[in-house]
Every structure is written in C-alpha cells, then in structure tokens.
Enzyme design. Structure first.
Site, PDB file in Angstrom:
ATOM      1  N   CYS A  68       0.811  -1.224   0.000  1.00 44.93           N
ATOM      2  CA  CYS A  68       0.000   0.000   0.000  1.00 44.93           C
ATOM      3  C   CYS A  68       0.841   1.269   0.000  1.00 44.93           C
ATOM      4  O   CYS A  68       0.477   2.265  -0.626  1.00 44.93           O
ATOM      5  CB  CYS A  68      -0.950  -0.002   1.194  1.00 44.93           C
ATOM      6  N   HIS A 105      -1.284   1.473   7.015  1.00 49.39           N
ATOM      7  CA  HIS A 105      -1.971   1.384   5.727  1.00 49.39           C
ATOM      8  C   HIS A 105      -2.061   2.776   5.111  1.00 49.39           C
ATOM      9  O   HIS A 105      -2.717   3.672   5.641  1.00 49.39           O
ATOM     10  CB  HIS A 105      -3.370   0.801   5.871  1.00 49.39           C
ATOM     11  N   ASP A 120      -8.128   4.007  -2.916  1.00 55.64           N
ATOM     12  CA  ASP A 120      -7.243   2.978  -2.359  1.00 55.64           C
ATOM     13  C   ASP A 120      -6.959   1.926  -3.418  1.00 55.64           C
ATOM     14  O   ASP A 120      -7.864   1.225  -3.874  1.00 55.64           O
ATOM     15  CB  ASP A 120      -7.908   2.332  -1.135  1.00 55.64           C
TER      16      ASP A 120
END
Length: 272
Positions: A68, A105, A120
């Site tokens: 991520c 994250h 995302d």
C-alpha cells in the site's frame, strides 16, 4: 516525473470531460490492472526509501507492483499530476476484530466538489475500484460491496467497511481525516519489513482485482473468484507448479524477482 504515467492513463481512454468520480474509477481500475499487490521486496530485504524516483523505477519503468505504501503513494502522485486535490492518509487495518500495526496502511484522501472521498489501490485484492465518498453511497466491485462511514473507533473516526456474506458490515480499517507527511511511507515500510507482527514478512503474496474478479497467489496455492461468485483454488504440488502460475499471472519483471527470491531461498536451505 509522473507525466509518463499520466500520459499512459490518458492514452488508455481517460477523458478530461468525465465527471471526477468516473475519472477516479478509471484510474483505480488501471492501477489494479498494472500494479499488483506484492511483497517480494519485503522478503528480499529491499530497504530503499520510498521516493518518487524509487516508485517510478520499480513500478512504472520495471512494471512491478508493491504494497500500500507504494501503490497508493504512486496513485497520489499521478492524481496530483492530473489536477486532483489529493493528500496522503494513514489508517490502521482491522482483521476479524483485531487491529494490525498502527497507521501502516497508506491511502489517498481526496476533496471533490461534493465532499470528501478516499481512493485505495493497495488493499490486496479487496478493492472497490472506485473512490469511496464519506457517508456516501455503497460501491460494488468484483471484490465486494464497500462504503466509507463516520464511525468512532479506537483507531480513528472514519471507517472503511466491506459487506460480508451475511449482509453485515465488517471494518476494514479506520483513520482520522488528517494528512500525513511523505516521510511516513518509509516508516510504514520499515515496520512492515521488520516488525514480528507484520503480516507481510512471513510468506510471498501476490493479489489483484479486476473487472472480471479477484486472484491471490501464495507459495501453496492460487485462488480465483469470478464476478459471478464462482471460486476455484489450485494447490501447487511443487515449486515448478508455483513458478508456472507466477509466469502465467505476473509481469516478466515480477516473475524474475520471484524466481530470484526462490533461488536464494533454496540456496539458504541447502546451506543449512
């Protein structure tokens, strides 16, 4: 530096006249297609800092994926290049009621004319493939049904949620709407690489989502779930089966990196 990737997105069919949400959905679909979720650098100990140059070299030029803090960092840069009001955010993942490492994250915070959204591209194969509006409508993708809600938790006041098979809403991750500095990305990387509770420094994982479904590969099996709900799992009998699945599913650069990792792993086992 991001002009090359922005141009590639435009050449793929992106239109300036589209509404912003449609533009963002198109970009997220392309990121899911081009940049798989993969942790090879964690297992091989690549400690380079997360910089625009590093991301361009690894992902744009070499055609690798990342975790991520790589895929969403690259997403942030290209969205800014395309004129979006975007900032870096940090969330804490929740797995079956248990919190993962805090603020590891990365995600993208967006301000559009009609409110706040997140984007995302770095949540494994659990991708909405569209931006999520805060307290806005649910979004459906082959990976499931997603939403973003104001919800007080131990780790923030905003929650990304996914609907489970019983129709209830599971907490994916929580955060506060607060921009974090770029340097936070390298801190995330260091924790994911070294912390004993990191879920990504134990075994290889490749995951992706697309319009047709989702896929994940580890060293034991390959799992696919199609848009119609059909699922199939292939268990690998040996290393050859595993590497063949990698060659069939991954870019040449990612395949080469995995082959090198497996060769080093075998060499280390022989020495021990």
């Amino acid at each position: 530096m991001m002009s090359q990737l922005a141009e590639k997105i435009k050449e793929s069919g992106y239109a300036e006249a589209w509404p912003p949400v449609k533009q963002l959905s198109f970009i997220l679909e392309k990121f899911a297609e081009w940049f798989p979720f993969e942790n090879v650098d964690v297992l091989t100990g690549n400690e380079e800092k997360i910089t625009p140059e590093f991301l361009t070299g690894k992902m744009v030029q070499t055609q690798r994926g990342g975790l991520c803090y790589e895929t969403n960092a690259l997403l942030l840069l290209v969205l800014q290049e395309l004129g979006f009001e975007a900032e870096l955010g940090a969330a804490t993942v929740n797995n079956d009621g248990k919190w993962a490492l805090e603020h590891t994250h990365a995600l993208v915070l967006l301000q559009l004319n009609d409110g706040k959204y997140i984007a995302d591209s770095g949540f494994g194969n659990r991708l909405a493939l569209s931006p999520l509006k805060l307290d806005g409508p649910e979004v459906i993708s082959p990976a499931g049904t997603f939403r973003l809600r104001t919800r007080r938790t131990e780790k923030g006041t905003i929650a990304a949620e996914c609907q489970n098979s019983q129709g209830d809403w599971d907490l994916c991750y929580a955060f506060d709407w607060q921009a974090v500095p770029w340097e936070k990305l390298s801190e995330m990387k260091q924790l994911i690489h070294a912390h004993p509770h990191s879920p990504f420094n134990k075994q290889l994982l490749i995951a992706r989502a697309s319009a047709s479904g989702t896929e994940s590969i580890n060293e034991a099996r390959q799992h696919r779930k199609w848009q119609n709900g059909t699922e199939e799992t292939f268990s690998f009998e040996d290393k050859h089966d595993f590497l063949q699945a990698i060659r069939d599913s991954c870019s040449p650069a990612l395949t080469k990196a995995i082959e090198a990792y497996k060769a080093r792993q075998s060499s280390d086992q022989d020495k021990s």
